[in-house]
Design a protein around this motif. Structure first.
Motif, PDB file in Angstrom:
ATOM      1  N   LYS A 223      24.060  -4.398 -10.902  1.00 20.57           N
ATOM      2  CA  LYS A 223      22.676  -4.787 -10.638  1.00 20.57           C
ATOM      3  C   LYS A 223      22.244  -4.245  -9.280  1.00 20.57           C
ATOM      4  O   LYS A 223      23.006  -4.296  -8.316  1.00 20.57           O
ATOM      5  N   GLY A 224      21.034  -3.742  -9.199  1.00 16.33           N
ATOM      6  CA  GLY A 224      20.476  -3.315  -7.907  1.00 16.33           C
ATOM      7  C   GLY A 224      19.340  -4.248  -7.519  1.00 16.33           C
ATOM      8  O   GLY A 224      18.370  -4.393  -8.268  1.00 16.33           O
ATOM      9  N   VAL A 225      19.487  -4.901  -6.384  1.00 19.88           N
ATOM     10  CA  VAL A 225      18.458  -5.832  -5.910  1.00 19.88           C
ATOM     11  C   VAL A 225      17.675  -5.151  -4.788  1.00 19.88           C
ATOM     12  O   VAL A 225      18.264  -4.725  -3.802  1.00 19.88           O
ATOM     13  N   PRO A 226      16.360  -5.018  -4.942  1.00 18.69           N
ATOM     14  CA  PRO A 226      15.594  -4.326  -3.895  1.00 18.69           C
ATOM     15  C   PRO A 226      15.182  -5.234  -2.739  1.00 18.69           C
ATOM     16  O   PRO A 226      14.758  -6.371  -2.947  1.00 18.69           O
ATOM     17  N   TRP A 227      15.328  -4.705  -1.549  1.00 23.99           N
ATOM     18  CA  TRP A 227      14.809  -5.345  -0.334  1.00 23.99           C
ATOM     19  C   TRP A 227      13.752  -4.420   0.241  1.00 23.99           C
ATOM     20  O   TRP A 227      14.011  -3.227   0.434  1.00 23.99           O
ATOM     21  N   ASP A 228      12.575  -4.957   0.493  1.00 18.67           N
ATOM     22  CA  ASP A 228      11.481  -4.130   1.006  1.00 18.67           C
ATOM     23  C   ASP A 228      11.294  -4.349   2.499  1.00 18.67           C
ATOM     24  O   ASP A 228      11.170  -5.484   2.954  1.00 18.67           O
ATOM     25  N   ILE A 229      11.245  -3.254   3.232  1.00 18.42           N
ATOM     26  CA  ILE A 229      10.916  -3.314   4.650  1.00 18.42           C
ATOM     27  C   ILE A 229       9.529  -2.695   4.801  1.00 18.42           C
ATOM     28  O   ILE A 229       9.354  -1.510   4.497  1.00 18.42           O
ATOM     29  N   PRO A 230       8.554  -3.459   5.245  1.00 22.72           N
ATOM     30  CA  PRO A 230       7.224  -2.866   5.443  1.00 22.72           C
ATOM     31  C   PRO A 230       7.258  -1.819   6.566  1.00 22.72           C
ATOM     32  O   PRO A 230       7.912  -2.028   7.588  1.00 22.72           O
ATOM     33  N   VAL A 231       6.576  -0.706   6.340  1.00 21.28           N
ATOM     34  CA  VAL A 231       6.516   0.369   7.330  1.00 21.28           C
ATOM     35  C   VAL A 231       5.072   0.454   7.815  1.00 21.28           C
ATOM     36  O   VAL A 231       4.192   0.899   7.078  1.00 21.28           O
ATOM     37  N   VAL A 232       4.864   0.006   9.034  1.00 21.45           N
ATOM     38  CA  VAL A 232       3.504  -0.129   9.550  1.00 21.45           C
ATOM     39  C   VAL A 232       3.052   1.170  10.201  1.00 21.45           C
ATOM     40  O   VAL A 232       3.653   1.632  11.172  1.00 21.45           O
ATOM     41  N   GLY A 233       1.989   1.759   9.665  1.00 19.41           N
ATOM     42  CA  GLY A 233       1.442   2.966  10.271  1.00 19.41           C
ATOM     43  C   GLY A 233       0.744   2.645  11.584  1.00 19.41           C
ATOM     44  O   GLY A 233       0.352   1.500  11.818  1.00 19.41           O
ATOM     45  N   TYR A 234       0.603   3.659  12.418  1.00 22.56           N
ATOM     46  CA  TYR A 234      -0.021   3.451  13.726  1.00 22.56           C
ATOM     47  C   TYR A 234      -1.464   2.995  13.558  1.00 22.56           C
ATOM     48  O   TYR A 234      -2.216   3.543  12.753  1.00 22.56           O
ATOM     49  N   GLN A 235      -1.833   2.003  14.315  1.00 20.21           N
ATOM     50  CA  GLN A 235      -3.139   1.357  14.241  1.00 20.21           C
ATOM     51  C   GLN A 235      -3.397   0.744  12.871  1.00 20.21           C
ATOM     52  O   GLN A 235      -4.532   0.667  12.419  1.00 20.21           O
ATOM     53  N   GLY A 236      -2.299   0.376  12.221  1.00 20.43           N
ATOM     54  CA  GLY A 236      -2.416  -0.355  10.965  1.00 20.43           C
ATOM     55  C   GLY A 236      -3.048   0.420   9.827  1.00 20.43           C
ATOM     56  O   GLY A 236      -3.558  -0.172   8.884  1.00 20.43           O
ATOM     57  N   SER A 237      -2.985   1.768   9.897  1.00 22.00           N
ATOM     58  CA  SER A 237      -3.684   2.579   8.901  1.00 22.00           C
ATOM     59  C   SER A 237      -3.238   2.255   7.477  1.00 22.00           C
ATOM     60  O   SER A 237      -4.051   1.918   6.633  1.00 22.00           O
ATOM     61  N   SER A 238      -1.942   2.374   7.210  1.00 24.04           N
ATOM     62  CA  SER A 238      -1.379   1.968   5.922  1.00 24.04           C
ATOM     63  C   SER A 238      -0.112   1.200   6.225  1.00 24.04           C
ATOM     64  O   SER A 238       0.517   1.425   7.257  1.00 24.04           O
ATOM     65  N   VAL A 239       0.278   0.334   5.317  1.00 23.10           N
ATOM     66  CA  VAL A 239       1.602  -0.288   5.425  1.00 23.10           C
ATOM     67  C   VAL A 239       2.371   0.094   4.169  1.00 23.10           C
ATOM     68  O   VAL A 239       2.106  -0.422   3.086  1.00 23.10           O
ATOM     69  N   ASN A 240       3.265   1.056   4.308  1.00 29.53           N
ATOM     70  CA  ASN A 240       4.079   1.519   3.187  1.00 29.53           C
ATOM     71  C   ASN A 240       5.366   0.693   3.106  1.00 29.53           C
ATOM     72  O   ASN A 240       5.559  -0.245   3.872  1.00 29.53           O
ATOM     73  N   VAL A 241       6.237   1.100   2.198  1.00 25.08           N
ATOM     74  CA  VAL A 241       7.462   0.316   1.991  1.00 25.08           C
ATOM     75  C   VAL A 241       8.693   1.209   2.055  1.00 25.08           C
ATOM     76  O   VAL A 241       8.683   2.334   1.565  1.00 25.08           O
ATOM     77  N   LEU A 242       9.707   0.675   2.688  1.00 19.98           N
ATOM     78  CA  LEU A 242      11.047   1.243   2.574  1.00 19.98           C
ATOM     79  C   LEU A 242      11.812   0.310   1.651  1.00 19.98           C
ATOM     80  O   LEU A 242      11.971  -0.881   1.962  1.00 19.98           O
ATOM     81  N   ARG A 243      12.204   0.805   0.492  1.00 14.46           N
ATOM     82  CA  ARG A 243      12.875  -0.053  -0.494  1.00 14.46           C
ATOM     83  C   ARG A 243      14.365   0.277  -0.518  1.00 14.46           C
ATOM     84  O   ARG A 243      14.756   1.398  -0.857  1.00 14.46           O
ATOM     85  N   LEU A 244      15.165  -0.712  -0.146  1.00 14.61           N
ATOM     86  CA  LEU A 244      16.612  -0.510  -0.038  1.00 14.61           C
ATOM     87  C   LEU A 244      17.330  -1.360  -1.081  1.00 14.61           C
ATOM     88  O   LEU A 244      17.051  -2.555  -1.210  1.00 14.61           O
ATOM     89  N   TRP A 245      18.279  -0.734  -1.774  1.00 11.93           N
ATOM     90  CA  TRP A 245      18.945  -1.412  -2.895  1.00 11.93           C
ATOM     91  C   TRP A 245      20.277  -2.021  -2.466  1.00 11.93           C
ATOM     92  O   TRP A 245      21.101  -1.361  -1.848  1.00 11.93           O
ATOM     93  N   GLU A 246      20.443  -3.262  -2.874  1.00 15.19           N
ATOM     94  CA  GLU A 246      21.724  -3.936  -2.654  1.00 15.19           C
ATOM     95  C   GLU A 246      22.416  -4.086  -4.000  1.00 15.19           C
ATOM     96  O   GLU A 246      21.781  -4.448  -4.991  1.00 15.19           O
ATOM     97  N   SER A 247      23.710  -3.829  -4.034  1.00 17.73           N
ATOM     98  CA  SER A 247      24.417  -3.922  -5.317  1.00 17.73           C
ATOM     99  C   SER A 247      24.969  -5.323  -5.532  1.00 17.73           C
ATOM    100  O   SER A 247      25.442  -5.982  -4.609  1.00 17.73           O
TER     101      SER A 247
END
Ligand code: NTF
Length: 831
Positions: A223-247
């Motif tokens: 099983k892969g469990v995703p953990w999301d780390i929000p990636v905040v762009g400068y001046q809050g332009s976009s907030v993307n995601v870094l999705r890291l899998w835990e087994s």
């Protein structure tokens, strides 16, 4: 204090920002409501966590807005596949990028807290080894800042890169447990769990029409469990995601075992499944070649592809035709190359697509970045291991290879078996191997190197025939670094001076720094610049004292070499120069030199013997020199323990001299070189990697170049290089190497430091240290003479900062967008 911004700004993911007062209230609210403690007894940890929670209210707003906008607009996105993300700390980065650092500093001060103390509560997120992983971290920052729809995919390692300690000068590795007590930045997403298969066997079956079908019967499901780390762009332009899998062990699988009475077996398999995301392999530039590593690679690629496909189907249904239009996947080196046969398997075996259609999709989705030419880093998996772990994928690779050799290679070079042997994805040795670089080139629509010269060498030395087959496939994207972390956040004094002289647009448009060049001769700005450097050096001196108990003089030249320890990076060349200076001082007590502190930071891969010997030698030489009264403080040598992003942030702003001294042709790009020059350090460097482009930008008066060029290295090696000649002909080299063999630096234990001499002489000096030595010494003398003229030095340092605009990772990302990904930026709208 007034609200920093109260009105919602259009096209920014994070709308209203808090005032100081609101932040204060929010921090206390979280101290009570999330941490269950109170102001009068809260630990610094609790304060830090409460502040993170307060900040996250805004981060999550931005995240929601970004994800909703991307969904509604059904945007094309890039998916960055990387086994490593060297993030460092996120606290001050997120505060800066949201735009509330100053407000938070005041809010905390009013609560009686020092923001720097809270920053120190955070463990580094060290899910990477070095340049490759840190580059991925800079890139996701830039993608969010520039509003590009992007997801980073990787592994949620329980243990990041080991912590380094020294014991009598020798490196000791200790486990890193960065999230032992939880990590306030990550969000677990159990609703997006994926299951992946490994091991087992492949059955050939036929349907009623007699069509052959391959069925993989896996031996293990994980099983892969995703953990999301929000990636905040400068001046809050976009907030993307870094999705890291835990087994994790799959429930499905373990029930089977459990029901048949195998409780212990089930528990054991649980542990094995969880091992996959346990620990980051600590090798930099070497192929681990281990079964678990292949499973790690496959685990995260398979989880990520399934995640991408789920999202694609939600928006586009079962019609695959738009897939390459919507999805680009960037392979960060060959580590995720197994994603290519995995996508083929999903399309051919699961979606019942014909081979040609499936291959056509793959070839429009994947792009591959090469980060090294070192042969020991070029990944190869034994066919035997592949067959055991991923039997169906091996079959698919064979078929990719068969078609490639027949339809491409044999068409261009009919009947040429040498070409086939050289280009085959399968290397035919006594132990047949799968060449992941070949697979990556064949399966991608674009291949890039990471600096101009490196991209040329990728074409000429690594894949010349592939270039003949697909000339347009190859391109260059020179690396870059995020100026938010590597100038604004880490060097606030210089950032302020820049804001005051050229305005505050430079963090999102680094070319603005050019305006600073107009001040290079201005005595007031020179003084201000040098005063800032002086203060940064004094700060670093305090850190050095605390960590090593060594006192250093902030008025000395701070000469910095910070990077992984590797022979090709030549920390031992630096050491030989130090020994030469020491020897000159001993021979001439009045030897006139500008006092210099040599600062090193480097981890060695735990199994890399010579690298560890070099660390030991530097520590032993340091001990001797630092305690030798005759030196009269002209020389100090410091090896900082546990070099990592957080320490880099303290060393870089304080550096006068930047050591970038790899053998020409070996360092693909380098990125530390960019960070140091950006902060006003003068580079002593070879014409290698991005040093060449840095030299082009700052001009020959502002960089000290030395050593053999790539072509000269090749010529010398072709004619036969004899390091012994340098030993016999250069009395200084001979004296230094012989010195290392005595017990001078290791009293009572002669020979303890002889590994370096041995590698340079008996070992043939594979990285041409001795060939470059005298030229290096001269480059150092040049730098020293420059430093004696303080105003001249200030000018050079200012020009280094001013002329580094090219090396923002924003520019790298724009190059990827134009040359590879063809993405549109997406302005984010609010709820
Ligand atoms: C590294 N490669 C290179 O050695 C650096 O020169 C370069 O700056 C970074 O990549 C980022 O591109 C690796 O770490 C690896 F793994 F490929 F060997």
């Amino acid at each position: 204090m007034k609200k920093s911004t109260s009105k919602a700004k259009a096209s920014v993911a994070i709308a209203a920002l808090p005032s100081t007062e609101e932040l204060k209230n929010s921090i206390i609210k979280h101290l009570h409501g999330s941490l269950g403690t109170d102001v009068n007894k809260a630990s610094p940890q609790a304060w830090w966590r409460a502040t993170c929670a307060a900040v996250n209210e805004y981060v999550y707003d931005g995240l929601r807005n970004t994800q909703r906008t991307h969904y509604l607009q059904n945007t094309r996105a890039v998916h960055y596949f990387s086994l490593e993300y060297l993030m460092g700390r996120l606290f001050s980065n997120n505060l800066h990028n949201i735009g509330v650092y100053d407000a938070a500093k005041v809010a905390l001060a009013e609560l009686g807290l020092n923001i720097a103390d809270l920053e120190d509560q955070e463990e580094d997120m060290a899910l990477g080894n070095g340049g490759l992983g840190r580059l991925a971290a800079c890139f996701i920052d830039s993608m969010a800042t520039l509003n590009f729809p992007a997801i980073g995919y990787g592994i949620h390692y329980e243990h990041g890169l080991f912590k380094q300690e020294f014991s009598d000068g020798r490196q000791i590795e200790r486990p890193d447990s960065w999230r032992e007590y939880g990590n306030p930045w990550e969000i677990c997403r159990p609703e997006s769990i994926q299951e992946i298969s490994v091991y087992g066997y492949v059955e050939t079956t036929y349907d009623l029409q007699g069509k052959m079908k391959k069925v993989w019967h896996p031996g293990r499901i994980i099983k892969g469990v995703p953990w999301d780390i929000p990636v905040v762009g400068y001046q809050g332009s976009s907030v993307n995601v870094l999705r890291l899998w835990e087994s994790r062990a799959s429930d499905f699988f373990n029930w089977d075992v459990f029901n048949s009475g195998g409780y212990i077996d089930a528990a054991r398999q649980n542990i094995e499944a969880e091992t996959i995301s346990k620990v980051l392999y600590p090798n930099d530039e070497t192929d681990a070649g281990k079964e678990l590593r292949l499973i790690q690679q496959y685990f995260f690629c398979s989880c990520s592809l399934k995640d991408i496909i789920r999202r694609y189907k939600r928006a586009n249904g079962d019609d695959w035709s738009k897939f390459p239009q919507q999805v680009a996947i960037q392979l960060n080196d060959t580590h995720p190359a197994v994603a290519i046969p995995e996508l083929m398997r999903i399309l051919v075996d699961r979606a019942d697509m014909g081979w040609d259609d499936a291959w056509n999709i793959c070839q429009h989705v994947f792009a591959y970045t090469n980060h090294t030419l070192l042969p020991e880093a070029l990944e190869k998996w034994s066919v035997r291991l592949f067959e055991k772990v991923l039997p169906r994928h091996l079959e698919i690779i064979y078929e990719i290879n068969r078609r490639f050799l027949v339809e491409q290679v044999d068409v261009l070079w009919p009947g040429d078996n040498d070409k086939k042997r050289k280009l085959s994805i399968i290397e035919e040795s006594h132990e047949p191997m799968v060449r992941m670089g070949h697979l990556s080139v064949v399966g991608s629509f674009r291949v890039n190197g990471v600096a101009q010269i490196h991209s040329e060498l990728v074409k000429s030395d690594l894949f010349p025939e592939m270039v003949a087959l697909w000339p347009d496939k190859f391109t260059n994207v020179t690396n870059g670094v995020t100026p938010r972390r590597w100038l604004k956040a880490c060097n606030p004094r210089l950032a302020k001076l820049l804001d005051e002289t050229i305005g505050d647009e430079w963090p999102r448009d680094l070319k603005q720094l050019e305006k600073f060049a107009a001040f290079a001769d201005d005595p007031a700005i020179q003084d201000a610049f040098m005063a800032i450097k002086q203060q940064n050096k004094a700060d670093l001196a305090t850190v050095v004292k605390k960590l090593t108990n060594i006192s250093i003089d902030p008025h000395a030249i701070f000469d910095v070499q910070i990077k992984r320890l590797h022979e090709y990076k030549r920390q031992h060349l630096n050491l030989l120069h130090i020994l030469a200076l020491y020897r000159r001082i001993l021979q001439n007590p009045d030897y006139d030199m500008v006092p210099r502190v040599f600062l090193f930071g480097a981890k060695a891969a735990p199994g890399y013997k010579l690298a560890k010997e070099i660390i030991y030698a530097i520590n032993k030489v340091a001990e001797k020199i630092n305690n030798d009264k005759r030196v009269k403080n002209r020389l100090k040598v410091v090896f900082m323990p546990n070099y990592r992003v957080t320490l880099a942030e303290k060393m870089i702003p304080a550096a006068d001299v930047s050591e970038q001294i790899s053998t020409a042709g070996k360092e693909a790009s380098g990125t530390g070189n960019m960070k140091l020059a950006l902060n006003g350090a003068i580079t002593v460097g070879t014409l290698d990697g991005a040093n060449i482009e840095i030299a082009e930008e700052v001009g020959p008066d502002n960089i000290s170049i030395f050593g053999l060029t790539v072509d000269e290295v090749k010529a010398l090696q072709a004619k036969g290089y004899h390091s012994w000649d340098y030993y016999y002909q250069d009395t200084e080299i001979k004296a230094i190497l012989d010195w290392l063999e005595t017990d001078y630096f290791t009293p009572g234990k002669p020979g303890e430091l002889s590994a370096i001499k041995r590698s340079l002489l008996e070992g043939g000096d594979p990285y041409l240290v001795l060939a470059d030595f005298q030229s290096y010494v001269k480059a150092q003398e040049k730098v020293e003479s420059w430093y004696r003229d303080q105003s001249g030095w200030a000018k050079k340092a200012i020009l280094n900062t001013a002329l580094m605009g090219k090396f923002t990772s924003d520019r790298s990302i724009e190059d990827y967008v134009e040359r590879v990904w063809k993405l549109d930026a997406c302005k984010i709208s609010q709820d």
